[in-house]
Motif scaffolding. Structure first.
Motif, PDB file in Angstrom:
ATOM      1  N   SER A   1      -3.200   7.322  -9.939  1.00  0.00           N
ATOM      2  CA  SER A   1      -2.952   6.685 -11.224  1.00  0.00           C
ATOM      3  C   SER A   1      -4.292   6.491 -11.923  1.00  0.00           C
ATOM      4  O   SER A   1      -5.286   6.153 -11.276  1.00  0.00           O
ATOM      5  CB  SER A   1      -2.283   5.324 -11.029  1.00  0.00           C
ATOM      6  OG  SER A   1      -2.341   4.552 -12.208  1.00  0.00           O
ATOM      7  N   PRO A   2      -4.340   6.664 -13.254  1.00  0.00           N
ATOM      8  CA  PRO A   2      -5.605   6.448 -13.961  1.00  0.00           C
ATOM      9  C   PRO A   2      -5.854   4.993 -14.310  1.00  0.00           C
ATOM     10  O   PRO A   2      -6.877   4.675 -14.932  1.00  0.00           O
ATOM     11  CB  PRO A   2      -5.402   7.280 -15.240  1.00  0.00           C
ATOM     12  CG  PRO A   2      -3.940   7.172 -15.516  1.00  0.00           C
ATOM     13  CD  PRO A   2      -3.281   7.168 -14.153  1.00  0.00           C
ATOM     14  N   LEU A   3      -4.960   4.090 -13.906  1.00  0.00           N
ATOM     15  CA  LEU A   3      -5.061   2.690 -14.299  1.00  0.00           C
ATOM     16  C   LEU A   3      -6.085   1.954 -13.450  1.00  0.00           C
ATOM     17  O   LEU A   3      -6.048   2.004 -12.216  1.00  0.00           O
ATOM     18  CB  LEU A   3      -3.697   2.010 -14.154  1.00  0.00           C
ATOM     19  CG  LEU A   3      -3.546   0.618 -14.763  1.00  0.00           C
ATOM     20  CD1 LEU A   3      -3.633   0.678 -16.285  1.00  0.00           C
ATOM     21  CD2 LEU A   3      -2.220  -0.009 -14.332  1.00  0.00           C
ATOM     22  N   ASN A   4      -7.009   1.268 -14.116  1.00  0.00           N
ATOM     23  CA  ASN A   4      -7.968   0.426 -13.408  1.00  0.00           C
ATOM     24  C   ASN A   4      -7.278  -0.810 -12.828  1.00  0.00           C
ATOM     25  O   ASN A   4      -6.142  -1.127 -13.190  1.00  0.00           O
ATOM     26  CB  ASN A   4      -9.093  -0.015 -14.343  1.00  0.00           C
ATOM     27  CG  ASN A   4     -10.074   1.095 -14.651  1.00  0.00           C
ATOM     28  OD1 ASN A   4     -10.092   2.130 -13.989  1.00  0.00           O
ATOM     29  ND2 ASN A   4     -10.888   0.894 -15.678  1.00  0.00           N
ATOM     30  N   THR A   5      -7.976  -1.519 -11.960  1.00  0.00           N
ATOM     31  CA  THR A   5      -7.439  -2.724 -11.321  1.00  0.00           C
ATOM     32  C   THR A   5      -8.264  -3.928 -11.746  1.00  0.00           C
ATOM     33  O   THR A   5      -9.481  -3.953 -11.546  1.00  0.00           O
ATOM     34  CB  THR A   5      -7.475  -2.590  -9.793  1.00  0.00           C
ATOM     35  OG1 THR A   5      -6.749  -1.414  -9.401  1.00  0.00           O
ATOM     36  CG2 THR A   5      -6.864  -3.806  -9.118  1.00  0.00           C
ATOM     37  N   TYR A   6      -7.603  -4.923 -12.309  1.00  0.00           N
ATOM     38  CA  TYR A   6      -8.312  -6.132 -12.734  1.00  0.00           C
ATOM     39  C   TYR A   6      -8.834  -6.918 -11.530  1.00  0.00           C
ATOM     40  O   TYR A   6      -8.115  -7.138 -10.558  1.00  0.00           O
ATOM     41  CB  TYR A   6      -7.391  -7.053 -13.535  1.00  0.00           C
ATOM     42  CG  TYR A   6      -7.028  -6.545 -14.903  1.00  0.00           C
ATOM     43  CD1 TYR A   6      -7.936  -6.589 -15.955  1.00  0.00           C
ATOM     44  CD2 TYR A   6      -5.756  -6.031 -15.160  1.00  0.00           C
ATOM     45  CE1 TYR A   6      -7.605  -6.131 -17.222  1.00  0.00           C
ATOM     46  CE2 TYR A   6      -5.403  -5.572 -16.421  1.00  0.00           C
ATOM     47  CZ  TYR A   6      -6.336  -5.619 -17.449  1.00  0.00           C
ATOM     48  OH  TYR A   6      -5.998  -5.161 -18.700  1.00  0.00           O
ATOM     49  N   ILE A   7     -10.074  -7.349 -11.634  1.00  0.00           N
ATOM     50  CA  ILE A   7     -10.594  -8.386 -10.738  1.00  0.00           C
ATOM     51  C   ILE A   7     -10.510  -9.733 -11.440  1.00  0.00           C
ATOM     52  O   ILE A   7     -10.105 -10.724 -10.847  1.00  0.00           O
ATOM     53  CB  ILE A   7     -12.030  -8.062 -10.296  1.00  0.00           C
ATOM     54  CG1 ILE A   7     -12.042  -6.775  -9.444  1.00  0.00           C
ATOM     55  CG2 ILE A   7     -12.628  -9.221  -9.493  1.00  0.00           C
ATOM     56  CD1 ILE A   7     -13.425  -6.320  -9.013  1.00  0.00           C
ATOM     57  N   VAL A   8     -10.864  -9.770 -12.728  1.00  0.00           N
ATOM     58  CA  VAL A   8     -10.704 -10.996 -13.513  1.00  0.00           C
ATOM     59  C   VAL A   8     -10.588 -10.614 -14.984  1.00  0.00           C
ATOM     60  O   VAL A   8     -11.247  -9.695 -15.462  1.00  0.00           O
ATOM     61  CB  VAL A   8     -11.878 -11.978 -13.265  1.00  0.00           C
ATOM     62  CG1 VAL A   8     -13.217 -11.372 -13.653  1.00  0.00           C
ATOM     63  CG2 VAL A   8     -11.651 -13.310 -13.973  1.00  0.00           C
ATOM     64  N   ARG A   9      -9.691 -11.319 -15.684  1.00  0.00           N
ATOM     65  CA  ARG A   9      -9.556 -11.139 -17.133  1.00  0.00           C
ATOM     66  C   ARG A   9      -9.521 -12.510 -17.803  1.00  0.00           C
ATOM     67  O   ARG A   9      -9.379 -13.544 -17.139  1.00  0.00           O
ATOM     68  CB  ARG A   9      -8.331 -10.292 -17.486  1.00  0.00           C
ATOM     69  CG  ARG A   9      -6.991 -10.746 -16.950  1.00  0.00           C
ATOM     70  CD  ARG A   9      -5.902  -9.742 -17.317  1.00  0.00           C
ATOM     71  NE  ARG A   9      -4.600 -10.033 -16.750  1.00  0.00           N
ATOM     72  CZ  ARG A   9      -3.661 -10.783 -17.335  1.00  0.00           C
ATOM     73  NH1 ARG A   9      -3.922 -11.349 -18.518  1.00  0.00           N
ATOM     74  NH2 ARG A   9      -2.495 -10.976 -16.763  1.00  0.00           N
ATOM     75  N   LEU A  10      -9.633 -12.516 -19.118  1.00  0.00           N
ATOM     76  CA  LEU A  10      -9.836 -13.768 -19.842  1.00  0.00           C
ATOM     77  C   LEU A  10      -8.692 -14.759 -19.651  1.00  0.00           C
ATOM     78  O   LEU A  10      -8.938 -15.975 -19.591  1.00  0.00           O
ATOM     79  CB  LEU A  10     -10.034 -13.470 -21.331  1.00  0.00           C
ATOM     80  CG  LEU A  10     -10.393 -14.676 -22.203  1.00  0.00           C
ATOM     81  CD1 LEU A  10     -11.733 -15.274 -21.797  1.00  0.00           C
ATOM     82  CD2 LEU A  10     -10.407 -14.296 -23.679  1.00  0.00           C
ATOM     83  N   ALA A  11      -7.448 -14.300 -19.579  1.00  0.00           N
ATOM     84  CA  ALA A  11      -6.331 -15.222 -19.384  1.00  0.00           C
ATOM     85  C   ALA A  11      -6.523 -16.057 -18.121  1.00  0.00           C
ATOM     86  O   ALA A  11      -6.130 -17.232 -18.076  1.00  0.00           O
ATOM     87  CB  ALA A  11      -5.013 -14.453 -19.316  1.00  0.00           C
ATOM     88  N   ASP A  12      -7.124 -15.472 -17.094  1.00  0.00           N
ATOM     89  CA  ASP A  12      -7.421 -16.206 -15.861  1.00  0.00           C
ATOM     90  C   ASP A  12      -8.399 -17.342 -16.153  1.00  0.00           C
ATOM     91  O   ASP A  12      -8.261 -18.457 -15.634  1.00  0.00           O
ATOM     92  CB  ASP A  12      -7.997 -15.244 -14.821  1.00  0.00           C
ATOM     93  CG  ASP A  12      -7.953 -15.803 -13.410  1.00  0.00           C
ATOM     94  OD1 ASP A  12      -7.610 -16.986 -13.240  1.00  0.00           O
ATOM     95  OD2 ASP A  12      -8.277 -15.060 -12.472  1.00  0.00           O
ATOM     96  N   ILE A  13      -9.390 -17.077 -16.986  1.00  0.00           N
ATOM     97  CA  ILE A  13     -10.365 -18.110 -17.319  1.00  0.00           C
ATOM     98  C   ILE A  13      -9.723 -19.195 -18.180  1.00  0.00           C
ATOM     99  O   ILE A  13     -10.054 -20.386 -18.050  1.00  0.00           O
ATOM    100  CB  ILE A  13     -11.582 -17.480 -18.023  1.00  0.00           C
ATOM    101  CG1 ILE A  13     -12.218 -16.427 -17.108  1.00  0.00           C
ATOM    102  CG2 ILE A  13     -12.609 -18.529 -18.409  1.00  0.00           C
ATOM    103  CD1 ILE A  13     -12.529 -16.913 -15.702  1.00  0.00           C
ATOM    104  N   TYR A  14      -8.791 -18.824 -19.054  1.00  0.00           N
ATOM    105  CA  TYR A  14      -8.049 -19.827 -19.820  1.00  0.00           C
ATOM    106  C   TYR A  14      -7.305 -20.795 -18.901  1.00  0.00           C
ATOM    107  O   TYR A  14      -7.332 -22.015 -19.101  1.00  0.00           O
ATOM    108  CB  TYR A  14      -7.055 -19.135 -20.752  1.00  0.00           C
ATOM    109  CG  TYR A  14      -7.628 -18.636 -22.066  1.00  0.00           C
ATOM    110  CD1 TYR A  14      -9.003 -18.563 -22.288  1.00  0.00           C
ATOM    111  CD2 TYR A  14      -6.787 -18.239 -23.085  1.00  0.00           C
ATOM    112  CE1 TYR A  14      -9.512 -18.103 -23.488  1.00  0.00           C
ATOM    113  CE2 TYR A  14      -7.289 -17.780 -24.304  1.00  0.00           C
ATOM    114  CZ  TYR A  14      -8.653 -17.706 -24.498  1.00  0.00           C
ATOM    115  OH  TYR A  14      -9.144 -17.257 -25.691  1.00  0.00           O
TER     116      TYR A  14
END
Length: 553
Positions: free
Chosen positions: A385-398
């Motif tokens: 799959s060409p999809l990257n994997t999140y380690i952290v995104r802004l919603a997590d910081i919210y």
């Protein structure tokens, strides 16, 4: 220890063929780094590229789903690693061993990177290039230890690969030292990484500060009856720095977060970077597609074999109490995460006019990117799959900021929940007037379901409120299923009996559920996973009392 095999095999970094704007989409050439490799700033940047994919491959190839999502009851299958949902994993489990060796693969590659930068750079390499490369390595090492801490508790800390090869029998280190180690690495990375990425997908100081905020929140309540206010304050400070100064914003459309063309989007703070190709490039590709996809039509007929369905309890989370007192179903995040009967996606199978799921049971959608042609520029194939994997995104910081504001209070409101409500607004559901810990748990589970992160958050709460969370885990309907799940346009769950009288049912507000033959019994003895048996045999000190790590400040 088995760790030794990976240290020896990865004692020097895999080389990269080149460095440019698309450096993360270059295939590693699998050549070892020689003494003259680090001859320029560009070569140094190329040498750290494997930290974003090859380093994470062993952990990511399957174990990441089992540990981050099955443990939290995001999904369940009686045929596909059910022991991770039912908490019956033993020390002989191969996926457990893969997770252990996979996370230490990240550590050893990071250590090797640091060693190479410190000893093999030619005079032409600038000090700034060295600082950034070392900071990238320390950031990824910190992330690996963050996961390992949440999986096993005490783990072995080391910064010198050769030292652990020479002295493989060594004790675990106390959790307080693991936190200190992680924070020390993240503080260095936050200071040395650039404000903007040198090329798309590279880590920045905001990547490190985001992980620092999450780590402070973890440590604030870890083995404490009251969260530590100093850690909560540091968490809030780091969150606000990221929110106000990083330039990161929430994506307008939640679905867009999980489309290949939105890799490294404006909400992303750090991702594992996978090679986009029409064929699998082992060690640099995202192999999760067939494990996640339960209908090969969704990916253009490419092989898929997933048996995962959303946990009964997970689907229940998508019903929420609106401000008028009535219960409603939220569909934006549900449909981006799970494909339910009759739901249509105009961005899946675009060439055919879209895709409508015709099955009778709900299956996984998040991470299932569609077919190889119009949907993904040809970059989909079996095990790729060409999809990257999140380690952290802004919603997590919210949500992390909201959690730190809650601290030890029963509830919060006003400005302290404005970021919490920003996440809900995007989801198309009513804003909250106040927020409790239970609200945060529910919001985390729904926002990050099937992003392989939920268990790590739930462990943080368990370490602060163990009795509350044990009761919560054991009431999650783990292993329960419906015969058929039909979610129609009226957004109501309905039950269709198979007519098999031998099944035992339990009545719930969502209809009768099939009672599993083995019910989960989650207790203090199985919250953390055992160390792999082969490693324990070779290193008996994994069963001994932890010791303090000797920090070289």
């Amino acid at each position: 220890m088995k760790i030794n095999k990976y240290i020896i095999g990865l004692a020097v970094l895999l080389g990269a063929t080149s460095c440019g704007d698309d450096f993360l989409n270059r295939v590693p050439d699998n050549e070892f780094v020689d003494e003259n490799f680090y001859a320029s700033d560009a070569a140094v940047a190329a040498g750290t590229a494997p930290l974003y994919n090859r380093a994470w491959f062993d952990y990511h190839s399957r174990s990441i789903v089992l540990l981050g999502s099955l443990r939290s009851n995001d999904v369940y299958s009686p045929y596909n690693n059910p022991q991770f949902t039912l908490f019956t994993v033993d020390a002989l489990n191969s996926n457990l061993a893969n997770a252990w060796q996979g996370l230490f693969s990240v550590v050893t590659i990071a250590n090797s990177t640091i060693e190479n930068i410190n000893t093999k750079c030619l005079p032409e390499v600038t000090e700034r290039a060295k600082e950034i490369a070392i900071a990238e390595a320390r950031l990824m090492r910190a992330c690996a230890y963050y996961y390992a801490l949440h999986i096993w508790g005490p783990v072995i800390l080391f910064e010198d690969n050769q030292d652990i090869v020479d002295n493989p029998v060594r004790p675990r280190n106390y959790e307080e030292d693991v936190f200190k180690f992680i924070i020390r690495d993240l503080e260095f990375a936050a200071e040395k990484l650039p404000v903007t990425p040198a090329t798309t997908g590279r880590a920045t100081c905001w990547s490190a500060k985001a992980m620092l905020a999450k780590t402070y929140l973890s440590r604030a309540g870890w083995d404490k009856t009251e969260r530590n206010q100093a850690d909560l304050d540091k968490c809030k400070e780091a969150c606000l720095d990221v929110i106000n100064n990083s330039g990161s914003e929430l994506m307008a459309d939640y679905h867009d977060l999980f489309k290949y063309r939105h890799n490294n989007n404006i909400e992303s703070l750090l991702q594992m970077q996978w090679y986009a190709s029409s064929e699998s490039v082992w060690y640099a590709c995202n192999t999760l597609l067939p494990d996640l996809c339960g209908d090969s039509k969704m990916i253009g007929g490419v092989a898929a074999w997933s048996a995962y369905n959303p946990g009964a309890d997970m689907l229940m989370q998508y019903r929420y109490k609106a401000n008028n007192g009535n219960y409603k179903w939220e569909t934006i995040r549900r449909d981006a995460t799970f494909t339910t009967p009759g739901v249509h996606y105009n961005y899946i199978c675009i060439a055919d006019g879209g895709y409508t799921y015709e099955g009778k049971t709900s299956i996984v959608k998040k991470g299932v990117v569609g077919g190889p042609d119009d949907d993904n520029d040809g970059y989909v194939s079996s095990m790729n799959s060409p999809l990257n994997t999140y380690i952290v995104r802004l919603a997590d910081i919210y949500l992390t900021y909201t959690d730190a504001c809650l601290g030890n209070k029963n509830s919060i409101s006003g400005d302290e929940i404005k970021y919490f409500n920003a996440v809900r607004r995007r989801a198309g559901i009513d804003e909250a007037t106040s927020v409790t810990l239970d609200d945060l748990i529910r919001e985390h589970r729904v926002e990050f379901s099937m992003e392989y992160q939920n268990w790590y958050y739930l462990i943080d709460i368990y370490k602060w409120k163990p009795e509350k969370m044990l009761q919560y885990f054991n009431s999650q309907y783990r292993g329960y299923t419906w015969d058929e799940i039909a979610v129609g346009k009226n957004q109501e769950l309905s039950f269709v009996s198979s007519g098999e009288d031998w099944k035992t049912y339990e009545e719930t507000e969502f209809g009768p559920l099939i009672v599993p033959s083995v019910k989960a019994n989650i207790n203090a003895g199985n919250i953390f996973l055992p160390y792999p048996e082969t490693d324990v045999i070779q290193n008996p000190l994994l069963k001994a009392e932890p010791e303090h790590y000797k920090f070289n400040d």
